[in-house]
Design a protein around this motif. Structure first.
Motif, PDB file in Angstrom:
ATOM      1  N   THR A 153       0.827  -1.200   0.000  1.00 22.43           N
ATOM      2  CA  THR A 153       0.000   0.000   0.000  1.00 22.43           C
ATOM      3  C   THR A 153       0.867   1.258   0.000  1.00 22.43           C
ATOM      4  N   GLY A 154       1.964   1.243   0.770  1.00 17.73           N
ATOM      5  CA  GLY A 154       2.878   2.385   0.762  1.00 17.73           C
ATOM      6  C   GLY A 154       3.435   2.636  -0.622  1.00 17.73           C
ATOM      7  N   LEU A 155       3.790   1.573  -1.325  1.00 19.72           N
ATOM      8  CA  LEU A 155       4.290   1.730  -2.686  1.00 19.72           C
ATOM      9  C   LEU A 155       3.191   2.236  -3.611  1.00 19.72           C
ATOM     10  N   ALA A 156       1.960   1.746  -3.409  1.00 21.94           N
ATOM     11  CA  ALA A 156       0.840   2.214  -4.231  1.00 21.94           C
ATOM     12  C   ALA A 156       0.620   3.711  -4.057  1.00 21.94           C
ATOM     13  N   VAL A 157       0.720   4.197  -2.816  1.00 18.01           N
ATOM     14  CA  VAL A 157       0.592   5.634  -2.578  1.00 18.01           C
ATOM     15  C   VAL A 157       1.694   6.396  -3.307  1.00 18.01           C
ATOM     16  N   LEU A 165       5.873   3.833   5.220  1.00 19.26           N
ATOM     17  CA  LEU A 165       5.817   5.291   5.408  1.00 19.26           C
ATOM     18  C   LEU A 165       6.899   5.987   4.602  1.00 19.26           C
ATOM     19  N   GLY A 166       8.087   5.408   4.577  1.00 18.61           N
ATOM     20  CA  GLY A 166       9.175   5.997   3.805  1.00 18.61           C
ATOM     21  C   GLY A 166       8.869   6.052   2.319  1.00 18.61           C
ATOM     22  N   LEU A 167       8.137   5.071   1.827  1.00 19.13           N
ATOM     23  CA  LEU A 167       7.718   5.087   0.424  1.00 19.13           C
ATOM     24  C   LEU A 167       6.598   6.079   0.182  1.00 19.13           C
ATOM     25  N   ALA A 168       5.634   6.125   1.103  1.00 21.11           N
ATOM     26  CA  ALA A 168       4.402   6.883   0.875  1.00 21.11           C
ATOM     27  C   ALA A 168       4.516   8.372   1.169  1.00 21.11           C
ATOM     28  N   LEU A 169       5.222   8.729   2.233  1.00 24.50           N
ATOM     29  CA  LEU A 169       5.174  10.122   2.712  1.00 24.50           C
ATOM     30  C   LEU A 169       5.671  11.159   1.711  1.00 24.50           C
TER      31      LEU A 169
END
Length: 313
Positions: free
Chosen positions: A32-36, A305-309
């Motif tokens: 999901t983080g990568l999707a964001v 979080l590191g991917l998404a933020l």
């Protein structure tokens, strides 16, 4: 606590083994983080993927409890957590019915993901359920023949992270794909799955190191039985190292510095590794097993979080 003092509700909680649920939830967070980060986030498919993953994990736990008791691999000499079937806390037929009901519920929920993701999700869903049952059940329980680590690596890492990303990307296409539509499964999703794959595998490695002697006595040839203590520990270190190399790879290939956040868990990982490299008894490895689950959860949340933020700020 003696088995006579365990309540019915507590026994079912023990059978579900909540300490294993980070292995199911963690890859969904990463996907999901990568999707964001890649602008394909879809909340309903992400939530359905999370609940489905948890149900498959619980169903697999019921299956392992039931089939290991039936096969005789669980015995009084085992150092692991209490198994409800072997200990008589819950009848074997009840655990079997719970296993079937849990997997059935996962399949029902999966019908929504099939509507979103098409035939690829049918393949992923059915193979995940089958793998959960056949790990310790069926005519060739592959967990007895050194293939359990591969199962965990593939299904709790590669498939879970990539599948979570895929259903969100496919939801934007608004079709019923018979195969993978373009740009719904990028290489980044596969690479991002490797830390969860490695740390999930480490949970099984610690479990099998703890049970190595009793597994050998029962005729179960886990990978720890086949490799021995030394090479199982090498496998553990390789899986751990991979979990910390991949965030660096993402950073070097253009992701923001926040993607390095999982490196904050390195001291915790090192302390777990010290135990795994020096201990073989349940008194030491049972807490280590739970700590690997916590490490997986912390690493995955920080990685997600590191991917998404950066895409949200």
């Amino acid at each position: 606590m003696s088995t006579q003092e365990v309540s019915r509700g507590r026994a079912w909680l023990m059978a579900a083994r909540p300490q294993t649920l980070p292995a199911a939830a963690a890859p969904v967070f990463v996907g999901t983080g990568l999707a964001v980060s890649m602008d394909v986030f879809a909340p309903l498919p992400a939530l359905a993927a999370l609940v489905g993953a948890l149900l498959i994990q619980i169903g697999t736990n019921f299956a392992n409890d039931y089939y290991d008791a039936k096969s005789g691999v669980d015995s009084e000499d085992r150092d692991g957590f209490t198994r409800v079937t072997q200990s008589g806390l819950i009848g074997a037929s009840e655990v079997r019915r719970a296993m079937i009901a849990t997997f059935a519920l996962a399949i029902v929920l999966g019908s929504y993901l099939v509507f979103v993701g098409g035939l690829p999700i049918v393949i992923i869903g059915l193979s995940s359920v089958a793998a959960g049952i056949l790990y310790t059940g069926g005519p060739y329980p592959y967990g007895w023949y050194g293939l359990g680590d591969l199962f965990v690596f593939v299904f709790f890492g590669l498939v879970a992270v990539s599948g979570t990303y895929y259903v969100q990307a496919a939801a934007l296409a608004r079709s019923f794909p018979l195969w993978l539509p373009p740009d719904t499964l990028p290489l980044a999703a596969v690479v991002a799955s490797l830390p969860a794959a490695g740390l999930s595998t480490n949970i099984l490695i610690v479990n099998n190191l703890r049970d190595r002697e009793t597994d050998m006595a029962a005729g179960k040839r886990s990978l720890a039985v086949l490799l021995g203590y030394r090479w199982s520990r090498v496998e553990f270190l390789l899986m751990t190292g991979m979990a910390y190399v991949i965030p660096v790879v993402f950073w070097l290939t253009g992701s923001g510095a926040l993607v390095l956040a999982p490196l904050l868990t390195l001291p915790y990982a090192a302390s777990i590794a010290t135990t795994v490299l020096t201990k073989t008894d349940g008194d030491a490895l049972n807490p280590a097993l739970e700590r690997v689950g916590k490490l997986l959860a912390a690493h995955s949340v920080l990685f997600a979080l590191g991917l998404a933020l950066p895409g949200l700020l």
